[in-house]
Write an enzyme that holds these catalytic residues in place. Structure first.
Site, PDB file in Angstrom:
ATOM      1  N   HIS A  42      11.862  29.432  53.400  1.00  0.00           N
ATOM      2  CA  HIS A  42      11.956  30.372  52.289  1.00  0.00           C
ATOM      3  C   HIS A  42      12.590  31.670  52.791  1.00  0.00           C
ATOM      4  O   HIS A  42      12.591  31.943  53.997  1.00  0.00           O
ATOM      5  CB  HIS A  42      10.572  30.658  51.706  1.00  0.00           C
ATOM      6  CG  HIS A  42       9.867  29.433  51.229  1.00  0.00           C
ATOM      7  ND1 HIS A  42      10.454  28.534  50.355  1.00  0.00           N
ATOM      8  CD2 HIS A  42       8.632  28.942  51.495  1.00  0.00           C
ATOM      9  CE1 HIS A  42       9.609  27.550  50.113  1.00  0.00           C
ATOM     10  NE2 HIS A  42       8.505  27.763  50.793  1.00  0.00           N
ATOM     11  N   SER A  43      13.091  32.489  51.869  1.00  0.00           N
ATOM     12  CA  SER A  43      13.703  33.736  52.314  1.00  0.00           C
ATOM     13  C   SER A  43      12.695  34.591  53.059  1.00  0.00           C
ATOM     14  O   SER A  43      13.050  35.284  54.019  1.00  0.00           O
ATOM     15  CB  SER A  43      14.299  34.502  51.135  1.00  0.00           C
ATOM     16  OG  SER A  43      13.343  34.742  50.131  1.00  0.00           O
ATOM     17  N   GLU A  44      11.427  34.566  52.642  1.00  0.00           N
ATOM     18  CA  GLU A  44      10.351  35.175  53.438  1.00  0.00           C
ATOM     19  C   GLU A  44       9.072  34.361  53.325  1.00  0.00           C
ATOM     20  O   GLU A  44       8.798  33.761  52.277  1.00  0.00           O
ATOM     21  CB  GLU A  44      10.049  36.616  53.012  1.00  0.00           C
ATOM     22  CG  GLU A  44      10.851  37.679  53.727  1.00  0.00           C
ATOM     23  CD  GLU A  44      12.143  37.988  53.001  1.00  0.00           C
ATOM     24  OE1 GLU A  44      12.984  38.720  53.565  1.00  0.00           O
ATOM     25  OE2 GLU A  44      12.314  37.507  51.870  1.00  0.00           O
ATOM     26  N   THR A  45       8.322  34.369  54.416  1.00  0.00           N
ATOM     27  CA  THR A  45       6.964  33.837  54.437  1.00  0.00           C
ATOM     28  C   THR A  45       6.044  34.964  54.879  1.00  0.00           C
ATOM     29  O   THR A  45       6.325  35.669  55.850  1.00  0.00           O
ATOM     30  CB  THR A  45       6.841  32.641  55.397  1.00  0.00           C
ATOM     31  OG1 THR A  45       7.670  31.573  54.911  1.00  0.00           O
ATOM     32  CG2 THR A  45       5.401  32.154  55.478  1.00  0.00           C
ATOM     33  N   HIS A  72       8.828  40.515  47.277  1.00  0.00           N
ATOM     34  CA  HIS A  72       8.380  39.307  46.579  1.00  0.00           C
ATOM     35  C   HIS A  72       7.268  38.580  47.341  1.00  0.00           C
ATOM     36  O   HIS A  72       6.366  38.002  46.719  1.00  0.00           O
ATOM     37  CB  HIS A  72       9.559  38.364  46.304  1.00  0.00           C
ATOM     38  CG  HIS A  72       9.945  37.467  47.424  1.00  0.00           C
ATOM     39  ND1 HIS A  72      10.708  37.887  48.489  1.00  0.00           N
ATOM     40  CD2 HIS A  72       9.674  36.154  47.644  1.00  0.00           C
ATOM     41  CE1 HIS A  72      10.898  36.864  49.307  1.00  0.00           C
ATOM     42  NE2 HIS A  72      10.281  35.806  48.828  1.00  0.00           N
TER      43      HIS A  72
END
Length: 253
Positions: A42-45, A72
């Site tokens: 994912h773009s961030e975790t 997000h």
């Protein structure tokens, strides 16, 4: 460990920006967190320590690097934990408040300053009206919303810029939308981020100054799309969004 997949800045699944959320009993090794983020892609975790008193330690990782601020994945974490939350992060203390199905997040404002740089080569088809730089990212104002929506950027050219990422924005073209934007961070392993809360820390001061209003609604016009409400309050920005849990399970590795 419990792990969740949450779609942020949306009221329905498979839209907005997906974030991984991993609940920890104690701080974890940085290399392990980076490996988990790379696995999830994912773009961030987000990794949050849920035990102890006071603000909960929270960190964010892209598939290739840790970042200092992420909207997000913070929204996703607050959604998973429920209620009002206070997080301790590399960008200071962040407060989240539940508000009738929305989550309000108190973030630092990031006021951009004009910069002498020509990003036109990275943004074919865009009429560049203004270029500025915030703490993390380059902000480019396009001629109109259609240029933002139809943009096919040169990711290699963006990757070569000495910034975390690049935000392209323009006035809104739909009822109830004050501005549109898209965000690209290929140097951080995120070619295009679906909805970027932290970018709105820069977008909010710019558009508040241009439109003369402190409360605005932004649409991030990525293929998945999402809506972010912003309220500029001095050196702080309240970002508000909705979120949906798509998956939950156990992390064994």
């Amino acid at each position: 460990m419990r792990m969740y997949l949450v779609d942020s800045f949306t009221d329905h699944a498979f839209a907005g920006n997906p974030a991984g959320v991993v609940l920890l009993d104690a701080p974890a090794e940085e290399a392990w967190m980076q490996s988990v983020a790379a696995e999830l892609k994912h773009s961030e975790t987000a990794f949050v320590v849920t035990t102890g008193e006071g603000a909960k330690p929270l960190r964010w990782f892209t598939p290739v690097a840790e970042v200092a601020l992420c909207g997000h994945a913070t929204l996703a974490t607050a959604h998973v934990l429920g209620g009002d939350q206070v997080f301790s992060t590399k960008s200071g203390e962040l407060r989240c408040t539940a508000d009738g199905g929305w989550v309000r997040m108190d973030f630092p404002a990031d006021r951009s300053e004009p910069i002498e740089i020509d990003p036109a080569a990275a943004l074919p088809g865009v009429t560049v009206e203004h270029v500025a730089k915030g703490k993390f990212d380059l902000l480019v104002v396009a001629g109109n919303a259609a240029q933002v929506r139809e943009l096919r950027p040169d990711l290699d050219a963006i990757r070569a810029l000495d910034v975390r990422g690049l935000t392209v924005t323009a006035p809104g073209d739909r009822d109830g939308i004050d501005f549109v934007s898209r965000f690209f961070a290929p140097a951080k392993g995120v070619d295009e981020d679906p909805v970027t809360g932290s970018a709105h820390c820069t977008l909010a001061p710019y558009w508040a100054g241009r439109l003369g209003r402190d409360e605005l609604v932004g649409e991030q016009a990525s293929p998945r799309g999402g809506v972010v409400r912003v309220h500029l309050n001095g050196d702080r920005v309240t970002l508000s969004g909705q979120a949906v849990t798509v998956f939950s399970g156990e992390l064994h590795a």
